[in-house]
Design a protein around this motif. Structure first.
Motif, PDB file in Angstrom:
ATOM      1  N   GLU A  44      -7.994  -7.910  45.017  1.00 56.44           N
ATOM      2  CA  GLU A  44      -6.782  -7.744  45.386  1.00 56.44           C
ATOM      3  C   GLU A  44      -6.163  -8.996  45.108  1.00 56.44           C
ATOM      4  O   GLU A  44      -4.949  -9.291  44.641  1.00 56.44           O
ATOM      5  CB  GLU A  44      -6.475  -7.709  46.853  1.00 56.44           C
ATOM      6  N   LYS A 101      -5.183 -20.766  60.162  1.00 57.72           N
ATOM      7  CA  LYS A 101      -4.662 -20.357  58.998  1.00 57.72           C
ATOM      8  C   LYS A 101      -4.047 -21.068  58.266  1.00 57.72           C
ATOM      9  O   LYS A 101      -4.090 -21.160  57.118  1.00 57.72           O
ATOM     10  CB  LYS A 101      -3.701 -18.942  59.431  1.00 57.72           C
ATOM     11  N   ARG A 105      -4.953 -21.962  54.710  1.00 56.80           N
ATOM     12  CA  ARG A 105      -4.106 -21.938  53.644  1.00 56.80           C
ATOM     13  C   ARG A 105      -4.038 -23.035  52.651  1.00 56.80           C
ATOM     14  O   ARG A 105      -4.017 -22.760  51.670  1.00 56.80           O
ATOM     15  CB  ARG A 105      -2.826 -21.419  54.123  1.00 56.80           C
ATOM     16  N   SER A 118      -1.412 -17.912  50.218  1.00 57.64           N
ATOM     17  CA  SER A 118      -0.882 -17.059  51.054  1.00 57.64           C
ATOM     18  C   SER A 118      -0.600 -15.770  51.128  1.00 57.64           C
ATOM     19  O   SER A 118      -0.621 -14.930  52.103  1.00 57.64           O
ATOM     20  CB  SER A 118       0.970 -17.442  50.788  1.00 57.64           C
ATOM     21  N   GLN A 119      -1.061 -15.040  49.860  1.00 59.22           N
ATOM     22  CA  GLN A 119      -1.147 -13.700  49.869  1.00 59.22           C
ATOM     23  C   GLN A 119      -2.431 -13.059  50.442  1.00 59.22           C
ATOM     24  O   GLN A 119      -2.891 -12.119  51.238  1.00 59.22           O
ATOM     25  CB  GLN A 119      -1.300 -13.210  48.352  1.00 59.22           C
ATOM     26  N   GLN A 122      -2.229 -11.189  53.955  1.00 59.23           N
ATOM     27  CA  GLN A 122      -1.644 -10.111  53.929  1.00 59.23           C
ATOM     28  C   GLN A 122      -3.058  -9.168  53.399  1.00 59.23           C
ATOM     29  O   GLN A 122      -3.292  -8.011  53.650  1.00 59.23           O
ATOM     30  CB  GLN A 122      -0.671 -10.060  52.741  1.00 59.23           C
ATOM     31  N   VAL A 123      -3.892  -9.523  52.314  1.00 58.78           N
ATOM     32  CA  VAL A 123      -4.846  -8.988  52.025  1.00 58.78           C
ATOM     33  C   VAL A 123      -6.016  -8.522  52.931  1.00 58.78           C
ATOM     34  O   VAL A 123      -6.633  -7.500  53.038  1.00 58.78           O
ATOM     35  CB  VAL A 123      -5.429  -9.485  50.599  1.00 58.78           C
ATOM     36  N   GLU A 124      -6.210  -9.702  53.766  1.00 61.39           N
ATOM     37  CA  GLU A 124      -7.003  -9.689  54.815  1.00 61.39           C
ATOM     38  C   GLU A 124      -6.672  -8.596  55.985  1.00 61.39           C
ATOM     39  O   GLU A 124      -7.723  -7.691  56.398  1.00 61.39           O
ATOM     40  CB  GLU A 124      -7.076 -10.969  55.580  1.00 61.39           C
ATOM     41  N   GLN A 125      -5.379  -8.541  56.297  1.00 62.13           N
ATOM     42  CA  GLN A 125      -4.919  -7.472  56.975  1.00 62.13           C
ATOM     43  C   GLN A 125      -5.061  -5.817  56.450  1.00 62.13           C
ATOM     44  O   GLN A 125      -5.267  -5.020  57.160  1.00 62.13           O
ATOM     45  CB  GLN A 125      -3.574  -7.719  57.448  1.00 62.13           C
ATOM     46  N   GLU A 126      -4.569  -5.901  55.318  1.00 63.02           N
ATOM     47  CA  GLU A 126      -4.774  -4.690  54.520  1.00 63.02           C
ATOM     48  C   GLU A 126      -6.348  -4.120  54.500  1.00 63.02           C
ATOM     49  O   GLU A 126      -6.478  -2.877  54.652  1.00 63.02           O
ATOM     50  CB  GLU A 126      -4.446  -4.678  52.930  1.00 63.02           C
TER      51      GLU A 126
END
Length: 142
Positions: A44, A101, A105, A118-119, A122-126
């Protein structure tokens, strides 16, 4: 008398073998999930081999810190009283997670750049959502 002791020893040995087999299976499942997570994040974030080699040691530190805070937050850790003196102050734990975080970051951005660092969150949450769906699908199919 000797046969009772012998039976107790045999039962004890079976218990030890059973517990270590369960632990090994849990550890194996955890490792499979971790490997899948690494592959997911690599794909990702489109990490090159070099970026992945530099990124994942930092990620492992991040993951360990977050795991410790989450354990403390849910009360599964003896160190839960370390944050601002109140073990039930959920906001203090959330603030600590945010602090971690932000710190990571910055560390991630040195390896993969600001945009992808930063992305990452989001990838971790996905991945978490993907994992939950997979587990639910497995439950529903059994």
């Amino acid at each position: 008398m000797m046969s009772k002791i012998k039976n107790i020893i045999i039962i004890f040995c079976f218990c030890i073998v059973g517990l270590s087999t369960t632990y090994a299976q849990d550890n194996e499942r955890f490792q499979i999930i971790e490997n899948e997570k690494i592959a997911f994040i690599t794909r990702e974030l489109n990490l090159s081999r070099k970026e992945a080699q530099d990124f994942f040691p930092i990620y492992n530190e991040y993951s360990k810190e977050m795991w410790n805070v989450k354990k403390a937050k849910t009360g599964n850790s003896p160190s839960r009283n370390n944050l601002r003196g109140n073990s039930r102050d959920v906001i203090a734990y959330d603030a600590k997670e945010l602090e971690i975080k932000k710190n990571y970051r910055e560390k991630f951005s040195k390896v993969i750049g600001t945009s992808r660092s930063s992305q990452f969150f989001q990838v971790e949450q996905e991945f978490r959502e993907y994992l939950i769906k997979s587990l639910n699908n497995r439950k529903n199919n059994n």
